[in-house]
Design an enzyme around this catalytic site. Structure first.
Site, mmCIF file in Angstrom:
data_model
loop_
_atom_site.group_PDB
_atom_site.id
_atom_site.type_symbol
_atom_site.label_atom_id
_atom_site.label_comp_id
_atom_site.label_asym_id
_atom_site.label_seq_id
_atom_site.Cartn_x
_atom_site.Cartn_y
_atom_site.Cartn_z
ATOM 1 N N LYS A 117 2.558 -3.091 5.671
ATOM 2 C CA LYS A 117 2.607 -3.041 4.208
ATOM 3 C C LYS A 117 4.020 -2.775 3.692
ATOM 4 O O LYS A 117 4.394 -3.288 2.627
ATOM 5 C CB LYS A 117 1.634 -1.978 3.692
ATOM 6 C CG LYS A 117 0.174 -2.382 3.822
ATOM 7 C CD LYS A 117 -0.109 -3.717 3.133
ATOM 8 C CE LYS A 117 -1.568 -4.038 3.007
ATOM 9 N NZ LYS A 117 -1.807 -5.364 2.378
ATOM 10 N N SER A 147 0.843 -1.197 0.000
ATOM 11 C CA SER A 147 0.000 0.000 0.000
ATOM 12 C C SER A 147 0.875 1.243 0.000
ATOM 13 O O SER A 147 1.976 1.244 0.560
ATOM 14 C CB SER A 147 -0.892 0.013 1.246
ATOM 15 O OG SER A 147 -1.575 1.255 1.367
ATOM 16 N N TYR A 149 -0.778 -0.520 9.972
ATOM 17 C CA TYR A 149 -0.996 -0.894 8.573
ATOM 18 C C TYR A 149 0.198 -0.494 7.707
ATOM 19 O O TYR A 149 0.664 -1.275 6.869
ATOM 20 C CB TYR A 149 -2.274 -0.205 8.100
ATOM 21 C CG TYR A 149 -2.691 -0.510 6.680
ATOM 22 C CD1 TYR A 149 -3.212 -1.752 6.335
ATOM 23 C CD2 TYR A 149 -2.605 0.460 5.693
ATOM 24 C CE1 TYR A 149 -3.625 -2.029 5.038
ATOM 25 C CE2 TYR A 149 -3.019 0.203 4.392
ATOM 26 C CZ TYR A 149 -3.527 -1.042 4.078
ATOM 27 O OH TYR A 149 -3.930 -1.302 2.788
#
Length: 301
Positions: free
Chosen positions: A166, A149, A162
């Protein structure tokens, strides 16, 4: 492009993962549709989403099997791979797509929120990839597609867990590509821009957040699948260790960390000369505190 191959797609009960599973089946692959059936936050479990996608594939004449094991534990992740090998007697493609969100500003993030996201995204990608590795190595072929991401590649607010997971996946993918190249196994990453239920959990309290989400709503998850199908096919046999991003009709090749500027002193450095010489010489090349939407500032094409 995938005739005769077996693909395993995690988090395939909806959104991007569902589109991957459908597209790979349409391209001729037999598909293991894995989805625990949790909420966006990773709560609960439901066998329905995975089975529904299996039925969609079968209704179109394809072959598929449902898996509802979690990627976040080694034993259950191993069972996902075992199901593919038991049911279809083979495995050629692993797509690590499963994910959850527990967004919160770093200074308020709980240990449980950190661990839950790392377990699904980063540990889950490792567990599933590692479980498939002996088979790929033995057959001297295989392909991994991992979802990263721009939250990790560039940055976003309120996503320390997150973002870390990622960006960790990028390092994992590159290591797999290096370690397994001699066995003709490829590993690449895709950073998707698309409206899904995970993106739908982004807060929309400020005008900036509302504008960002409005743009994301126009991005279809199905737009990501063609690149994934290509990367899973033999047509991509010389493509490995790369990071791609897809935003609507745009495909980007993302940069990887390399030195961009250096300074040296023959006599070595002191804290004072670092301050007086090194930092002023390097400062023009510093990266600003950009977020994903700052870098991708133009409307999707």
């Amino acid at each position: 492009m995938l005739e005769g191959k077996v693909a395993l797609v995690t988090g395939a009960g909806g959104g991007i993962g569902r589109d991957f599973a459908l597209a790979m089946a349409a391209a001729g692959a037999k598909v293991v549709v894995n989805d625990l059936g949790t909420s966006v936050k990773g709560e609960g479990a439901d066998k329905g989403p995975a089975q529904k996608v299996v039925e969609e594939i079968k209704a179109k004449g394809g072959e598929a099997a449902a898996s509802t094991d979690s990627v976040a534990e080694w034993q259950s992740a191993s069972r996902i791979v075992e199901l593919a090998l038991d049911h279809f007697k083979n495995l050629d493609i692993v797509v690590n797509n499963a994910g959850i969100l527990r967004d919160r500003f770093f200074f308020n993030m709980s240990i449980e929120e950190w661990r839950a996201v790392i377990d699904v995204h980063l540990n889950g990608s490792f567990y599933v990839a590692r479980a498939a590795a002996p088979h790929f190595k033995a057959q001297q072929s295989g392909c991994y597609v991992h979802m990263t991401s721009t939250s990790g590649l560039v940055g976003n607010l309120g996503q320390a867990n997150y973002s870390a997971a990622k960006l960790g996946i990028v390092g994992l993918s590159k290591s797999i590509a290096l370690d397994m190249a001699k066995y003709h196994v490829r590993s690449n990453c895709i950073a998707p821009f698309a409206w899904s239920r995970m993106i739908g959990s982004i807060p929309t309290e400020t005008d900036d957040q509302k504008e960002r989400v409005a743009k994301l709503k126009s991005l279809e998850t199905a737009k990501i699948a063609p690149l994934a199908v290509f990367l899973a096919s033999d047509r991509s046999k010389d493509v490995t260790g790369q990071i791609f991003a897809v935003r609507a009709n745009e495909i980007f090749l993302m940069s990887q960390n390399r030195p961009i500027r250096s300074v040296h002193r023959a006599e070595g450095w002191t804290p004072e000369t670092v301050a007086a010489h090194a930092i002023p010489a390097l400062r023009a090349h510093f990266y600003p505190l950009d977020r994903s939407q700052d870098v991708f500032s133009w409307d999707p094409l």
